[in-house]
Enzyme design. Structure first.
Site, PDB file in Angstrom:
ATOM      1  N   GLY A 143      26.666 -16.527 -42.106  1.00  0.00           N
ATOM      2  CA  GLY A 143      26.762 -15.169 -41.589  1.00  0.00           C
ATOM      3  C   GLY A 143      28.183 -14.659 -41.574  1.00  0.00           C
ATOM      4  O   GLY A 143      28.956 -14.840 -42.528  1.00  0.00           O
ATOM      5  N   CYS A 144      28.576 -14.052 -40.446  1.00  0.00           N
ATOM      6  CA  CYS A 144      29.890 -13.429 -40.335  1.00  0.00           C
ATOM      7  C   CYS A 144      31.032 -14.421 -40.447  1.00  0.00           C
ATOM      8  O   CYS A 144      32.169 -14.035 -40.741  1.00  0.00           O
ATOM      9  CB  CYS A 144      29.989 -12.668 -39.008  1.00  0.00           C
ATOM     10  SG  CYS A 144      28.834 -11.284 -38.868  1.00  0.00           S
ATOM     11  N   ALA A 145      30.787 -15.693 -40.205  1.00  0.00           N
ATOM     12  CA  ALA A 145      31.845 -16.704 -40.305  1.00  0.00           C
ATOM     13  C   ALA A 145      32.134 -17.097 -41.747  1.00  0.00           C
ATOM     14  O   ALA A 145      33.116 -17.792 -42.022  1.00  0.00           O
ATOM     15  CB  ALA A 145      31.463 -17.949 -39.502  1.00  0.00           C
ATOM     16  N   GLY A 146      31.302 -16.668 -42.687  1.00  0.00           N
ATOM     17  CA  GLY A 146      31.369 -17.173 -44.053  1.00  0.00           C
ATOM     18  C   GLY A 146      32.641 -16.852 -44.799  1.00  0.00           C
ATOM     19  O   GLY A 146      33.098 -17.653 -45.624  1.00  0.00           O
ATOM     20  N   LEU A 347      33.713 -15.380 -36.392  1.00  0.00           N
ATOM     21  CA  LEU A 347      32.664 -16.028 -35.592  1.00  0.00           C
ATOM     22  C   LEU A 347      31.332 -15.844 -36.294  1.00  0.00           C
ATOM     23  O   LEU A 347      31.100 -14.827 -36.952  1.00  0.00           O
ATOM     24  CB  LEU A 347      32.604 -15.397 -34.201  1.00  0.00           C
ATOM     25  CG  LEU A 347      33.846 -15.568 -33.322  1.00  0.00           C
ATOM     26  CD1 LEU A 347      33.788 -14.615 -32.130  1.00  0.00           C
ATOM     27  CD2 LEU A 347      33.968 -17.009 -32.855  1.00  0.00           C
TER      28      LEU A 347
END
Length: 361
Positions: A143-146, A347
């Site tokens: 997700g956003c951490a990628g 995150l």
């Protein structure tokens, strides 16, 4: 050691103001009028002016199944990723000459908004005419951490392969996950935040033959750090249903920024011997207004420290994994002086935190 040499970004082709999207959601969302009116201020409070989508607003007025959504994802992901790669490899702002796709030794492909086997990177390798010995590392579910994790994985790989070059590619079509019949607040918040886009970042090892190609200062990546919070898998992610992906957002996310992320960032700063006041900016994934406010509050940061992140959020919304690379791209274009230190941080589901340390050389 490894270095960031170039970057490229690509937005989706349909751009809409936040007020236009708000009007559509007010009409479509499966709640009673008084319930919708109670939630609508989320759009104004998001600090987003416009976003870009893979499909026009008319498409969202009808229901769509997983198969149709995923077919669109497959086609558009290849298109946007190719454009981001082409920009990255020929970006004269950062490069003295174009880098040929055959000079890429490893592709790290990051995406969580669609399914493909073989993964999208295989199609990109074919269409970009990369060499048949290129290595592939597809990553799903971060997700956003990628975006930050992709840079971290590249850094770790290049420590053992210092003569090689790695291309990190992120592409997400978050807008395709809108669910007509999902009345949950998470779905509503997603309609106020999500956009679509792609990014590419070229990293090189310390012995790479491309090391002298930098038009501007190289960015040294000198450390990476990951942290996962136990028993927090319900904080953020997807629930796969017959009609596609249902978004999961837990209201605890802003609080987690203020304790979980703060503790992680504090530890990394101590390990690196850096004071947060030394950082002119932080390349932070703008997950939303409250996330950025949390970053700022816990370290009492000046407004300018997160200026690049706020600017990307305002112009594009949250595009999940590519978004932090959009922030990186803005920072690179500002041409920081040699010796400038920063950190990239995101995150994501898990619940997890990713941080890499950066220094302009």
């Amino acid at each position: 050691m490894s270095y960031i040499l170039s970057s490229g970004i690509q937005v989706a082709e349909h751009s809409y103001s936040q007020s236009k999207v708000k009007s559509l959601i007010k009409e479509l969302f499966p709640l009673k009028p008084h319930e919708i009116n109670r939630l609508l201020p989320v759009f104004e409070h998001a600090n987003i002016e416009e976003r870009q989508f893979a499909m026009d607003l008319e498409w969202f007025q009808s229901e769509h199944g997983l198969s149709e959504r995923n077919q669109i994802y497959h086609e558009k992901a290849i298109e946007y990723a190719k454009d981001a790669i082409n920009t990255c490899l020929s970006n004269t702002t950062f490069l003295k000459r174009e880098v040929h796709s055959s000079e890429v030794d490893h592709v790290i492909f990051v995406s969580s908004t669609g399914i493909s086997t073989p993964t999208i990177d295989a199609y990109l390798i074919n269409e970009m005419k990369m060499k048949d010995s290129v290595k592939r590392t597809p990553i799903f579910g971060l997700g956003c951490a990628g975006g930050t994790s992709g840079v971290a994985k590249s850094y770790e790989y290049l420590k053992g392969h210092p003569e090689e070059n790695v291309l990190i590619v992120c592409v997400e079509l978050c807008s395709l996950t809108f669910q007509h019949n999902d009345p949950r607040v998470s779905n509503f918040v997603g309609t106020a935040l999500f956009g679509d886009g792609a990014s590419a970042v070229l990293m090189i090892g310390e012995k790479s033959p491309l090391r002298d190609l930098g038009q501007t200062s190289l960015i040294e990546v000198s450390s990476s750090s990951s942290r996962i919070k136990p028993d927090s898998t319900d904080v953020m992610g997807w629930r796969v249903v017959d009609s596609g992906f249902e978004v999961i957002f837990n209201k605890s996310i802003p609080r987690l920024v203020k304790d979980f992320w703060y503790n992680h960032m504090r530890d990394v700063l101590q390990e690196r011997g850096v004071e947060v006041q030394q950082l002119p900016f932080i390349i932070a994934h703008p997950g939303g207004r409250k996330v950025l406010e949390g970053y700022q509050e816990v370290f009492n940061l000046p407004e300018k420290t997160l200026e690049f992140s706020r600017d990307v959020l305002r112009k594009h919304g949250n595009m999940s994994s590519p978004t932090v690379h959009f922030v990186l791209n803005e920072a690179m274009k500002s041409k920081p002086a040699a010796g400038t230190k920063s950190f990239m941080t995101s995150l994501g589901p898990g619940f997890s935190s990713e941080i890499v340390s950066l220094e302009w050389m």
